[in-house]
Every structure is written in structure tokens, then in C-alpha cells.
Write an enzyme that holds these catalytic residues in place. Sequence first.
Site, PDB file in Angstrom:
ATOM      1  N   SER A 200      -2.122  -6.404   2.748  1.00 33.24           N
ATOM      2  CA  SER A 200      -2.364  -4.972   2.568  1.00 33.24           C
ATOM      3  C   SER A 200      -3.839  -4.725   2.296  1.00 33.24           C
ATOM      4  CB  SER A 200      -1.520  -4.446   1.407  1.00 33.24           C
ATOM      5  OG  SER A 200      -1.713  -3.060   1.234  1.00 33.24           O
ATOM      6  N   CYS A 326       8.702   2.332 -19.251  1.00 36.92           N
ATOM      7  CA  CYS A 326       8.195   3.673 -18.954  1.00 36.92           C
ATOM      8  C   CYS A 326       7.225   3.682 -17.782  1.00 36.92           C
ATOM      9  CB  CYS A 326       7.504   4.259 -20.185  1.00 36.92           C
ATOM     10  SG  CYS A 326       8.591   4.426 -21.599  1.00 36.92           S
TER      11      CYS A 326
END
Length: 393
Positions: A200, A326
Site C-alpha cells: 500500500s 474505544c
Amino acid sequence: MDKLIYFDNAATTPVRKEVLDTILPYFSEHYGNASSVYSIARESKKAIDKAREQVANALGAEPAEIFFTAGGSESDNWALKGIAESMSSKGKHIITSVIEHHAILHTCEYLESKGFEVTYLPVDEYGKVRIEDLKAAIRPDTILISIMFANNEIGTIEPIAEIGKIAKENGIYFHTDAVQAVGHVKIDVKEMNIDMLSLSGHKLGAPKGIGALYIRKGVKLKSFIHGGAQERGRRAGTENVPGIVGLGKAIEIAVNEMDEVTPKLIKMRDKLITELTSKISHTKLNGHPVDRLPGNVNLSFEFIEGESMLLFLDMNGICASSGSACTSGSLDPSHVLLSIGLPHEKAHGSLRLTLGHMNTEEEVDYIIEKLPPIVQRLRDMSPLYEEYIKNNK
């Protein structure tokens, strides 16, 4: 906030100035569609050809074996789904590991829903696949082994050359997700017996939205996107010329600078590990102590939660990441940290610092100065730490 220190290069990197300067003309001057025949189109075609050579040279491949994609996730999907479709008559068994990127794990789940069987190899305490486990998992109907080159969270480098040798000896295709490794460690797809490799651009100073899949000549891989004849009929869609040009330039720079940059990154990485583990009690290094990416530091701090740590770091101008629930949007901590044996409470208190060529010794010293009091402040608010102190008086 006056200061900004970026230590999250495993998540993404800024586009390098040299790369930006190289790609800008392909937005406005050399804007031709590479599939057309007139002169400005030929400029685009030449630029794509050059980038293909640059990527191939970085991997020890041939230019004809490089296919441009929209990024690592597409490359992973293409490799797995393409082999599954083309080789299903031979077998429907795939081997991967439990610590792969979700682009691999979720693709494997999809293939399982289509009748394929997937063996998920466990890893040792450092995140390494055991060669004996791989050998034991191979079956007559195994068609593909997909093991990442280096882990994106803990930085552990896998025994890729050994895995490639085993795959070749057993007549099994071998794919590696090398998104985190390309441009940071030396790779030779021929020597390592790699049949397919995903990469990538935005992990090494190129724009987001561009990647590549190396496909060894002779590999039977079905096309992933159908439509036009782009990428020699294997991947349809008008080419992202600026992105491709940027990827070629970025990977060339990264490989050329590797001998100079790698020792600097290792020095800063090891200083962070040594100083933080000595200054902060109840701290554990995650990942292999030696066989790890040059710029990767992953630490777990007991009695605290990673999300709070990131917020305090951000207030001090430091960008980092965590395996906390989270930050990933999940109710569970990182599957990688759980797979190497960390209990939930320790995995939740993890911090990943990933360095790039732009980071400096001064920035490392700044983090070493700021992090210990942050951890202590959070521990002072932690009932778990209070209980620990009470029980150990």
C-alpha cells in the site's frame, strides 16, 4: 497546540515532498487517459510503465508481475478470492494466521461462507508463526498459505523465506500481506518464494488510495474487477495515474534510503523501549525483541486504559495509537494482543509508537519525558492500581 509529534506511521504517512512534486503534473498537464492513443495519453502510459518498473525493482520482481490496485485491502481481497475461485477444483483449504490484518481475516470469513475451510495458525508469545504448526496444517487440498510479512500492531517479522520454501515444496501458492514491510525491510520475492504480495502506498510516503499486488508469472489468479482491459486485462478501471506515479517514486526513495534510515530508526526504537520500560513500572514490550520492524514500539502498561493515554498524549502534541477498545470501535481489545497471550486488562493498556524517516531524537526524548507522568496520573485515578498498591504494602 504548538507542538505536533507524529508517531503513528503504521497508520499512515504524509506524502513526501519529492513524491508530491513528481505527481502534481499528472493532475493538470499530463492528464491523459493511459488507454488512449494521442500524445498526452502516451505520457500517462509512460509514467505508469516507469512506476511499474520502480515497484518491481523494489521487490526483485519483473514489471509484468506488478498490478496496481486501490490499496492493501483490495490487493489482499484479490489474492485470496482470486486463488479460491481459480483453484477450487483442486481444493478448498486455506492456511493463514490469527494475527492477520482484518483485510485477510474478514476475507477468509467470507470464503468460509462460500464453502472453503480456513486453518488459523496460532502464534507464539512474540507473535511468530511456528513452522511446525504450518507443516502440520498442510493438507492434500490446501491451495493457499497467506501469512503477513510483518505485523502492523506489534511489529514482529514472520519467517517468510521458510514459509515460502515450504509452500513451494508442497505445490501451494503463498501470499504475504507486506503492507507494513515494503520500504522498511529488504524483500526479494524470488528468493523468498513468494507467489503474491500486497502493498500500500500511503504507508511509505505515497498518496492514499493506491497499492499494488505482485503476482508471480504463472500464478492462476482470477481477475477481481471486470470491465475494461486495464492492467493487462486483470484489473479493470481507468488507472489512477497520479497515485501510481506517487507509489513508484515513494517506493524507490524508501528502498534507496533503507540502508541509511533503518539504523536510525532502530536506534530511536530501542531507546524508546529501554527508557520507557525502565522509567515506567509494570510495562511489557509486545512483539519480538529483535525480529521486529525498525520503527515499531508496542508497550502494555498495567492498570490503565489506552484511550485515556492517547487523549493525554494528544494534549501534549503526540500522535500515537492503541489496542484499546474505544480506538478500534470494538468491544474487545486487539485480536493481535490477545493472540500473543495478553489478558484483556493488559491489552487494553497498550500503546503503539511507530517511527518514520522524519522523526528525530529530540522527539523521542520528548515522548520519554511526557509519557511517564501521564501513565502515573492515570494510575493514580485507577481503582485497580489502588488495590494493587494496597495489597503490596
